[in-house]
Design an enzyme around this catalytic site. Structure first.
Site, mmCIF file in Angstrom:
data_model
loop_
_atom_site.group_PDB
_atom_site.id
_atom_site.type_symbol
_atom_site.label_atom_id
_atom_site.label_comp_id
_atom_site.label_asym_id
_atom_site.label_seq_id
_atom_site.Cartn_x
_atom_site.Cartn_y
_atom_site.Cartn_z
ATOM 1 N N HIS A 134 15.377 27.031 66.646
ATOM 2 C CA HIS A 134 14.618 26.147 65.751
ATOM 3 C C HIS A 134 14.134 26.953 64.547
ATOM 4 O O HIS A 134 12.953 27.259 64.400
ATOM 5 C CB HIS A 134 13.436 25.518 66.487
ATOM 6 N N HIS A 136 13.715 27.283 60.519
ATOM 7 C CA HIS A 136 13.680 26.783 59.149
ATOM 8 C C HIS A 136 13.988 27.984 58.253
ATOM 9 O O HIS A 136 13.176 28.910 58.169
ATOM 10 C CB HIS A 136 12.298 26.234 58.790
ATOM 11 N N LYS A 217 21.262 18.328 62.498
ATOM 12 C CA LYS A 217 19.855 18.120 62.800
ATOM 13 C C LYS A 217 19.426 16.772 62.232
ATOM 14 O O LYS A 217 19.576 16.500 61.044
ATOM 15 C CB LYS A 217 19.007 19.235 62.184
ATOM 16 N N HIS A 219 16.184 14.534 61.540
ATOM 17 C CA HIS A 219 14.743 14.745 61.375
ATOM 18 C C HIS A 219 14.096 13.486 60.821
ATOM 19 O O HIS A 219 14.624 12.851 59.910
ATOM 20 C CB HIS A 219 14.491 15.922 60.434
ATOM 21 N N HIS A 272 10.832 20.263 70.117
ATOM 22 C CA HIS A 272 9.403 20.104 70.425
ATOM 23 C C HIS A 272 9.156 18.806 71.194
ATOM 24 O O HIS A 272 8.479 17.876 70.723
ATOM 25 C CB HIS A 272 8.521 20.188 69.178
ATOM 26 N N HIS A 320 4.710 19.162 56.388
ATOM 27 C CA HIS A 320 5.398 17.888 56.204
ATOM 28 C C HIS A 320 4.993 17.174 54.920
ATOM 29 O O HIS A 320 5.153 15.961 54.799
ATOM 30 C CB HIS A 320 5.201 17.006 57.435
#
Length: 567
Positions: A134, A136, A217, A219, A272, A320
């Site tokens: 995971h 970024h 991915k 999201h 998560h 976010h």
């Protein structure tokens, strides 16, 4: 045969069968299950020691001996806790067994010759390099930070500190995938990129896999709708890649049941899975009950402490792109942070219902703390829950195997790279982390990458010996120049390999292809395949398995923490 005391033997050659070793300052104790080094025939390097010409070192040429041997290592892996020598040849693990001179010693499976280097692992623990799924890719310096923590493989997406990457692990589109593959060619770790799976046109997803991404991915910040989930999984089934999911916290496009219906029994890696990092509120945690769901945690909620809740709100707002002055943004953030599900997460790891751990690097998680936090959870669960039912003997061996699997073999299986990395087994890339037991899980003694030391703590460069202060981690020869390319892997899809993407991009690193991503199931998660009957109360958020409340107390003191970082 002459005998020496068990203590003297451990001091000389490291612990042997029946000896116990404490892991850092935790309450976890492992016991050596077997010793493959043969009593009386052990090899050790140094003045007056065994590995000398005509003694422990034979006369063979480089073709017939290993390039590197780690002597008398205590291996901690999913398959066992075993004392053995580890031989490395051409950057890969040659054998786990008995090293020495086959001309004069019995049972030698790892020949030592004039071409052999030695890492003294007596009294040390050796694990496989960690795998963080995971990532970024916000900044390239994450690779160095991860490496010094013992992580040697990083899977994720991004393009740098853009808003999209700060929030999501997606490298969107063929152009960015190409540029990131070229950039990653210089990093000292293995990497795999995830493309953006949020799309309802399969061609927009296929072209990313064909460009080199090893997975997609999905999201919620890009829209985790049933349509995008179905489209991504359809492409995944066609091209043999994995899909990672950050599902719909706000339940705008449906509830957890709708997401599971869209998944439709197909394998998917849920990120998560507790939910604080994102996912259907409040019950995404129930996904771990399904045979096709491969559930992972990110490390900000691991382990559950008195500070966990307080730090999450601000982290979430930043990552976010939320505005604390907008009530709806604050409500969105608060919906993801639930004491009850966070308190259950550690227990779900301890019983093997959650299968993987990862970081969520710089996007609520800490890239250098995957391994530390995994073992902190193991410690907390032993303190609160006692020995696991699966243990045999007065030790924590099964718990140790369960937890080490969460960041080694299980992520490798999940993303189709277990044929290359993820365990200390013959044939795999020699990504090995050497630990002093007192510093286990916190500060490695040596990080071996592709058979060569890539990073290690090193003292004053102008000193007469390597140890004088200041001592800090420095890159070693294995992470420099063309040696870096020879000791690392870039993972790509089968489609990208067929398209000769590495040649088109002039990549210099070794290339490996992912495979078997669509057949792996929860039952394949080693020591972590439990599929519990789990429910979440929609009003209280309490988590139950078969009606029994699943919870834990927050820690106010942890091992593997401040005392290790005063110097």
């Amino acid at each position: 045969m002459a005998e020496i005391s068990r203590q003297a033997y451990a001091d000389m050659f490291g612990p042997t069968t029946g000896d116990k070793v404490r892991l850092a300052d935790t309450d976890l104790w492992i016991e050596v299950e077997n010793d493959l080094t043969i009593y009386g025939e052990e090899v050790k390097f140094g003045g007056g020691k065994v590995i000398r010409d005509g003694m422990g070192q034979g006369q063979m040429t480089a073709q017939d001996c290993v390039d590197l041997v780690l002597t008398n290592a205590l291996i901690v892996d999913h398959w066992g806790i075993v004392k053995a020598d580890i031989g490395v040849k051409d950057g890969r693990i040659f054998a786990v067994g008995k090293a020495g001179n086959p001309d004069i010693q019995p049972g030698v499976t790892i020949p030592i010759g004039a071409a052999t280097e030695v890492i003294a692992a007596e009294g040390k623990i050796v694990t496989a390099g960690g795998i963080d799924t995971h990532i970024h890719w916000i900044c390239p310096q994450q690779a160095e930070e991860a490496l010094v923590s013992g992580v040697t493989t990083m899977i994720g997406g991004g393009t740098g500190p853009a808003a999209g990457t700060n929030a999501t692990t997606c490298t969107p589109g063929p152009w960015y995938i190409a540029r990131m593959l070229q950039a990653a060619d210089t990093l000292p770790v293995n990497i795999g990129l995830l493309g953006k799976g949020n799309g309802s046109n399969p061609d927009a997803l296929r072209e990313q896999i064909a460009a080199g991404a090893i997975g997609l991915k999905i999201h919620e910040d890009w829209g985790s709708t049933p349509a995008t989930i179905n489209c991504s999984l359809s492409v995944a089934e066609e091209m043999d890649i994995q899909v990672a999911l950050h599902s719909d916290t706000l339940n705008e496009a449906g509830f957890v049941e709708d997401t599971l219906a869209a998944i439709d029994g197909r394998t998917i890696h849920t990120f998560h899975t507790e939910g604080a990092g994102g996912g259907h509120a409040p019950d995404i945690i129930t996904a771990c009950a399904h045979p096709n769901i491969l559930p992972s945690s990110t490390n900000p909620t691991l382990p559950y402490t008195v500070n966990t809740i307080d730090e999450h709100l601000d982290m979430l707002m930043v990552c976010h792109h939320l505005d604390p002055d907008i009530a709806e943004d604050v409500a969105f953030a608060e919906s993801r942070i639930r004491r009850e599900t966070i308190a259950a997460e550690d227990v779900l790891h301890d019983i093997g219902a959650f299968s993987l751990t990862s970081s969520d690097s710089q996007a609520m998680g800490r890239v250098g703390e995957v391994i530390i936090r995994t073992w902190q959870v193991a410690h907390r669960m032993k303190v609160q829950r006692g020995a696991l039912a699966e243990e045999s003997g007065d030790n924590d061996n099964f718990r140790a195997k369960r937890y080490v699997a969460k960041y080694t073999i299980n992520p490798a299986l999940t993303h189709g790279i277990a044929h290359e990395v993820g365990s200390v087994e013959a044939g795999k890339l020699a990504d090995l982390v050497v630990w002093s037991p007192a510093f286990f899980g916190v500060k490695p003694a040596t990080i071996v990458k592709g058979g060569m030391i890539a990073c290690a703590p090193m003292g004053d460069i102008n000193a007469s010996i390597p140890t004088p202060q200041p001592v800090h981690y420095r890159p070693m020869f294995g992470s420099l120049g063309a040696a870096r390319h020879a000791t690392r892997l870039t993972f790509i899809s089968q489609a990208a390999d067929a398209n000769r993407i590495p040649q088109q991009l002039n990549l210099q690193s070794a290339i490996a292809v992912v495979k078997g991503c669509r057949t792996v199931k929860k039952a394949d998660m080693i020591h972590n395949g439990l599929q519990p009957n789990i429910t979440v109360d929609a009003q209280t958020y309490e988590v139950r398995i078969d009606g029994e409340l699943i919870t834990s107390e927050p820690a106010d003191v942890l091992p593997m923490a401040q005392r290790y970082f005063l110097f």
